[in-house]
Design a protein around this motif. Sequence first.
Motif, PDB file in Angstrom:
ATOM      1  N   MET A  15      55.339  35.804 109.109  1.00  0.00           N
ATOM      2  CA  MET A  15      56.154  35.061 108.143  1.00  0.00           C
ATOM      3  C   MET A  15      55.284  34.443 107.053  1.00  0.00           C
ATOM      4  O   MET A  15      55.643  34.475 105.873  1.00  0.00           O
ATOM      5  CB  MET A  15      56.967  33.963 108.837  1.00  0.00           C
ATOM      6  N   LEU A  16      54.143  33.880 107.426  1.00  0.00           N
ATOM      7  CA  LEU A  16      53.232  33.322 106.421  1.00  0.00           C
ATOM      8  C   LEU A  16      52.732  34.394 105.464  1.00  0.00           C
ATOM      9  O   LEU A  16      52.619  34.165 104.262  1.00  0.00           O
ATOM     10  CB  LEU A  16      52.029  32.656 107.098  1.00  0.00           C
ATOM     11  N   SER A  17      52.451  35.583 106.003  1.00  0.00           N
ATOM     12  CA  SER A  17      51.912  36.660 105.166  1.00  0.00           C
ATOM     13  C   SER A  17      52.950  37.199 104.173  1.00  0.00           C
ATOM     14  O   SER A  17      52.589  37.799 103.178  1.00  0.00           O
ATOM     15  CB  SER A  17      51.366  37.797 106.033  1.00  0.00           C
ATOM     16  N   GLU A  18      54.232  36.968 104.437  1.00  0.00           N
ATOM     17  CA  GLU A  18      55.263  37.390 103.498  1.00  0.00           C
ATOM     18  C   GLU A  18      55.322  36.486 102.270  1.00  0.00           C
ATOM     19  O   GLU A  18      55.770  36.902 101.216  1.00  0.00           O
ATOM     20  CB  GLU A  18      56.624  37.433 104.186  1.00  0.00           C
ATOM     21  N   LYS A  19      54.864  35.247 102.403  1.00  0.00           N
ATOM     22  CA  LYS A  19      54.924  34.302 101.295  1.00  0.00           C
ATOM     23  C   LYS A  19      53.555  33.976 100.710  1.00  0.00           C
ATOM     24  O   LYS A  19      53.470  33.447  99.605  1.00  0.00           O
ATOM     25  CB  LYS A  19      55.599  33.018 101.752  1.00  0.00           C
ATOM     26  N   HIS A  20      52.494  34.257 101.455  1.00  0.00           N
ATOM     27  CA  HIS A  20      51.143  33.909 101.020  1.00  0.00           C
ATOM     28  C   HIS A  20      50.194  35.070 101.311  1.00  0.00           C
ATOM     29  O   HIS A  20      50.395  35.817 102.260  1.00  0.00           O
ATOM     30  CB  HIS A  20      50.641  32.664 101.753  1.00  0.00           C
ATOM     31  N   THR A  21      49.166  35.177 100.505  1.00  0.00           N
ATOM     32  CA  THR A  21      48.140  36.184 100.758  1.00  0.00           C
ATOM     33  C   THR A  21      47.146  35.597 101.748  1.00  0.00           C
ATOM     34  O   THR A  21      46.414  34.661 101.419  1.00  0.00           O
ATOM     35  CB  THR A  21      47.417  36.571  99.456  1.00  0.00           C
TER      36      THR A  21
END
Length: 128
Positions: A96-102
């Motif tokens: 989920m974090l990788s969907e919004k942040h690099t």
Amino acid sequence: MNYLETYESLYHKSPDGEVFCPYRISPLGAHIDHQYGKIHGLAIDKGIHIAYSAKKNGVIELCSLNFPKRAQFHIRSIEQEKVGDWADHLRGATLMLSEKHTLSVGMSAVIEGELVFESGWSSIHNYE
């Protein structure tokens, strides 16, 4: 061995940092929140300890003192389906974090919960 000793034994160095997350209890049950009722959640003096260090190669490696097997995956190649082990929450949060942040940094960590699930606590959400 506790989480700090285990970290130093596994990685042959002290961790970059450590975190404590207290367990939460809800005397009336958290399901009341779904009914728009009032909840008086409380933090207690028991919880989860994590010793960690950054890994520049993007690999997340987590060892639990409460569950078998070490979890390991790369931040750019996370299983889309549940693996069915204790680290599914970590993989899901990373996804989920990788969907919004690099994401560019992984971590090595050792986690230890102070209470085991057999002792009557009803939620695994403390590990999220």
